[in-house]
Design a protein around this motif. Structure first.
Motif, mmCIF file in Angstrom:
data_model
loop_
_atom_site.group_PDB
_atom_site.id
_atom_site.type_symbol
_atom_site.label_atom_id
_atom_site.label_comp_id
_atom_site.label_asym_id
_atom_site.label_seq_id
_atom_site.Cartn_x
_atom_site.Cartn_y
_atom_site.Cartn_z
ATOM 1 N N ALA A 1 41.372 36.098 47.726
ATOM 2 C CA ALA A 1 41.303 34.829 48.447
ATOM 3 C C ALA A 1 40.789 33.689 47.576
ATOM 4 O O ALA A 1 40.673 32.557 48.040
ATOM 5 N N GLY A 2 40.496 33.982 46.298
ATOM 6 C CA GLY A 2 39.875 32.976 45.450
ATOM 7 C C GLY A 2 40.780 32.463 44.355
ATOM 8 O O GLY A 2 41.987 32.671 44.359
ATOM 9 N N THR A 3 40.176 31.781 43.385
ATOM 10 C CA THR A 3 40.909 31.213 42.264
ATOM 11 C C THR A 3 40.841 32.147 41.066
ATOM 12 O O THR A 3 40.052 33.102 41.041
ATOM 13 N N PHE A 4 41.647 31.849 40.080
ATOM 14 C CA PHE A 4 41.667 32.645 38.845
ATOM 15 C C PHE A 4 40.271 32.752 38.238
ATOM 16 O O PHE A 4 39.810 33.835 37.878
ATOM 17 N N GLU A 5 39.602 31.618 38.105
ATOM 18 C CA GLU A 5 38.303 31.602 37.437
ATOM 19 C C GLU A 5 37.247 32.412 38.176
ATOM 20 O O GLU A 5 36.263 32.843 37.580
ATOM 21 N N ALA A 6 37.425 32.612 39.494
ATOM 22 C CA ALA A 6 36.434 33.325 40.304
ATOM 23 C C ALA A 6 36.743 34.807 40.471
ATOM 24 O O ALA A 6 35.991 35.516 41.141
ATOM 25 N N GLU A 7 37.835 35.286 39.878
ATOM 26 C CA GLU A 7 38.183 36.694 40.019
ATOM 27 C C GLU A 7 37.168 37.581 39.313
ATOM 28 O O GLU A 7 36.328 37.121 38.527
ATOM 29 N N ASN A 8 37.245 38.862 39.555
ATOM 30 C CA ASN A 8 36.226 39.786 39.061
ATOM 31 C C ASN A 8 36.212 39.925 37.540
ATOM 32 O O ASN A 8 35.147 39.952 36.930
ATOM 33 N N PHE A 9 37.370 39.989 36.916
ATOM 34 C CA PHE A 9 37.397 40.139 35.464
ATOM 35 C C PHE A 9 36.940 38.873 34.740
ATOM 36 O O PHE A 9 36.102 38.950 33.835
ATOM 37 N N PRO A 10 37.433 37.678 35.089
ATOM 38 C CA PRO A 10 36.958 36.466 34.416
ATOM 39 C C PRO A 10 35.460 36.214 34.591
ATOM 40 O O PRO A 10 34.828 35.578 33.731
ATOM 41 N N THR A 11 34.875 36.711 35.696
ATOM 42 C CA THR A 11 33.441 36.529 35.920
ATOM 43 C C THR A 11 32.624 37.723 35.422
ATOM 44 O O THR A 11 31.437 37.836 35.726
ATOM 45 N N LYS A 12 33.268 38.589 34.690
ATOM 46 C CA LYS A 12 32.633 39.738 34.017
ATOM 47 C C LYS A 12 31.994 40.724 34.990
ATOM 48 O O LYS A 12 30.996 41.357 34.685
ATOM 49 N N LYS A 13 32.597 40.846 36.160
ATOM 50 C CA LYS A 13 32.165 41.878 37.107
ATOM 51 C C LYS A 13 32.890 43.198 36.863
ATOM 52 O O LYS A 13 32.513 44.227 37.416
ATOM 53 N N THR A 14 33.959 43.149 36.044
ATOM 54 C CA THR A 14 34.671 44.362 35.650
ATOM 55 C C THR A 14 34.939 44.312 34.156
ATOM 56 O O THR A 14 35.009 43.235 33.551
ATOM 57 N N LYS B 1 46.567 35.860 39.400
ATOM 58 C CA LYS B 1 47.544 36.911 39.619
ATOM 59 C C LYS B 1 47.624 37.253 41.085
ATOM 60 O O LYS B 1 48.556 37.876 41.550
ATOM 61 N N PHE B 2 46.602 36.852 41.850
ATOM 62 C CA PHE B 2 46.640 37.022 43.297
ATOM 63 C C PHE B 2 47.309 35.807 43.930
ATOM 64 O O PHE B 2 47.380 34.741 43.352
ATOM 65 N N SER B 3 47.755 35.965 45.140
ATOM 66 C CA SER B 3 48.226 34.834 45.937
ATOM 67 C C SER B 3 47.679 35.000 47.337
ATOM 68 O O SER B 3 47.878 36.035 47.943
ATOM 69 N N ARG B 4 47.001 33.996 47.840
ATOM 70 C CA ARG B 4 46.574 34.071 49.227
ATOM 71 C C ARG B 4 47.805 34.050 50.116
ATOM 72 O O ARG B 4 48.798 33.409 49.786
ATOM 73 N N PRO B 5 47.755 34.732 51.246
ATOM 74 C CA PRO B 5 48.937 34.793 52.097
ATOM 75 C C PRO B 5 49.439 33.410 52.469
ATOM 76 O O PRO B 5 48.682 32.533 52.864
ATOM 77 N N VAL B 6 50.765 33.212 52.306
ATOM 78 C CA VAL B 6 51.371 31.969 52.730
ATOM 79 C C VAL B 6 51.245 31.874 54.245
ATOM 80 O O VAL B 6 51.394 32.853 54.951
#
Length: 431
Positions: free
Chosen positions: A255-268, A3-8
């Motif tokens: 700055a990361g990928t979907f799999e490394a985001e906070n929710f998928p990694t259970k940090k939230t 859902k994030f996009s690193r700056p173009v």
């Protein structure tokens, strides 16, 4: 998928903005090439695998046609597409997003799909076609619809001793309190990730009777400074007393990928995602992920500002030297049950009702949940906003940048609101 996009990059942004209207040949002509097509998309590994199966089916049934797949993560995808389009080497069939479709259509980089004889649009409701319309043409065919939502990790809620709220009545105060309680009870797990993208801002503004872009005055925003300011203040409240993640965690995820985001990694325990991402989130976490409406100011679901969005679009490059073959492949993607049965709802619930009916018996529990959720909220959702105007392709990245500045206390909400508005209006007025 993220859902994030690193700056173009500045270079690729210049490329996009440098696309000259009409500079991309061919238009809607039914030109014939050698049957070799390139097809681009973004997403997770499961999407890549499913899409390759779709390509294999089409090639098997269409002797002499070869389709080369090109895929990347979301931000890398747009960098590459900008560069290849400017170099007159764009893929024949392009997966488009709401943020960029007007940009590319308005600068002559896409074909008007209504001019292609072997692409049947008759099964698509006008409301779906309108989501890909620019002036008098249709430059993107909706792959399906979804809605922005709050995802919750039911296992983490249970571990924290917190009940999942009634999403038809919960308010922002409920959201803050639930998040803070989870953060306090679980320690290393934060209650929530920030809803801090353009989709989140759109919903916040719609809850206050406004839109991100003005439909009456092109080149201007559609909101008051007061409501943008209140959104930045809301994010600070989440950070300071609402159990949110740290500013550093926010920028790292951006700055990361979907799999490394906070929710998928259970940090939230809560995160903000599009409804069609439910299955991917369950796969990433291995946990019981539920999908909820967004909170509202009043506790009335009709006031939550949610809307249906085209998950993405099928588009055809005006540079393609085989428009007929590209149109036939898009017709397969949009109208053939064999393609729909491999895609299911990963690209949204199909806008073509025949395809939606074809996949219904094949849906797993997660996919059925997404369909049911979209049906459940239908009485509450209001009209969808039009696609982002020309020049607005990188507004999401711009918003993320300003959110980071506010979360790190480099800018006050007042400064951020003033500067963000000026930057957005500069983008779209120049478009």
């Amino acid at each position: 998928m993220t859902k994030f996009s690193r700056p173009v990059t500045a270079a690729s942004l210049a490329v996009v903005l440098g696309l000259a209207l009409g500079a991309c040949g061919n238009g809607g002509s039914q030109s014939a090439g050698d049957g070799n097509l390139r097809f681009s998309w973004w997403g997770s590994d499961p999407r890549h695998e499913a899409t390759q199966k779709i390509i294999d089916i089409y090639e098997t049934n269409n002797e002499g046609v070869t389709i080369s797949g090109e895929f990347a993560d979301f931000s890398g995808y747009w960098d590459r597409l900008a560069t290849t389009t400017a170099g007159r080497d764009a893929p024949d069939v392009i997966t488009m997003d709401e943020k960029y479709i007007m940009e590319y259509a308005g600068r002559g980089a896409l074909t008007d799909l209504t001019e292609l004889e072997n692409l049947d649009l008759s099964k698509f409701p006008e409301s779906a076609l309108d989501l890909g319309r620019y002036e008098d043409g249709v430059y993107g065919l909706s792959t399906g619809q979804n809605a922005y939502s709050v995802m919750v990790n039911a296992d983490l809620f249970a571990e924290a001793g917190v009940e999942i709220p009634d999403d038809s009545t919960w308010t922002w105060d409920d959201y803050y309190e639930i998040s803070a309680t989870i953060s306090e009870n679980l320690g290393e797990v934060a209650g929530t990730d920030y809803g801090a993208l353009d989709g989140d801002l759109r919903i916040w503004l719609r809850q206050n009777g406004e839109e991100l872009y003005s439909e009456d005055e092109p080149g201007t925003v559609g909101y008051s400074q007061e409501n943008l300011l209140s959104w930045f203040e809301h994010l600070l409240h989440v950070r300071d007393t609402g159990g949110g993640i740290s500013a550093a965690q926010f920028t790292e995820a951006a700055a990361g990928t979907f799999e490394a985001e906070n929710f998928p990694t259970k940090k939230t325990a809560m995160g903000w995602y599009w409804s069609n991402q439910l299955g991917a989130l369950r796969t990433a976490t291995g946990d019981d992920i539920r999908i909820l409406r967004v909170p509202s100011p009043s506790g009335n679901a009709e006031d939550n500002g949610m809307y249906y969005k085209a998950s993405m679009y099928w588009s055809i490059s005006s540079q393609s030297d085989d428009q007929a073959a590209a149109a036939d492949f898009v017709d397969f993607l949009a109208n053939d049950p064999a393609a729909a049965e491999k895609m299911l709802v990963d690209r949204g619930v199909p806008a073509n009702p025949d395809m939606a009916a074809a996949i219904e018996p094949l849906l797993d529990e997660s996919q059925q949940t997404v369909v049911s959720f979209l049906e459940e909220i239908e009485p509450e959702v209001s009209d969808s906003p039009k696609p982002s105007p020309i020049g607005a392709g990188t507004v999401q990245e711009t918003i993320v940048r300003y959110v980071g500045e506010v979360l790190f206390d480099n800018l006050t909400p007042e400064e951020a609101a003033e500067q963000l508005t000026a930057e957005i209006e500069g983008m779209i007025s120049a478009g």
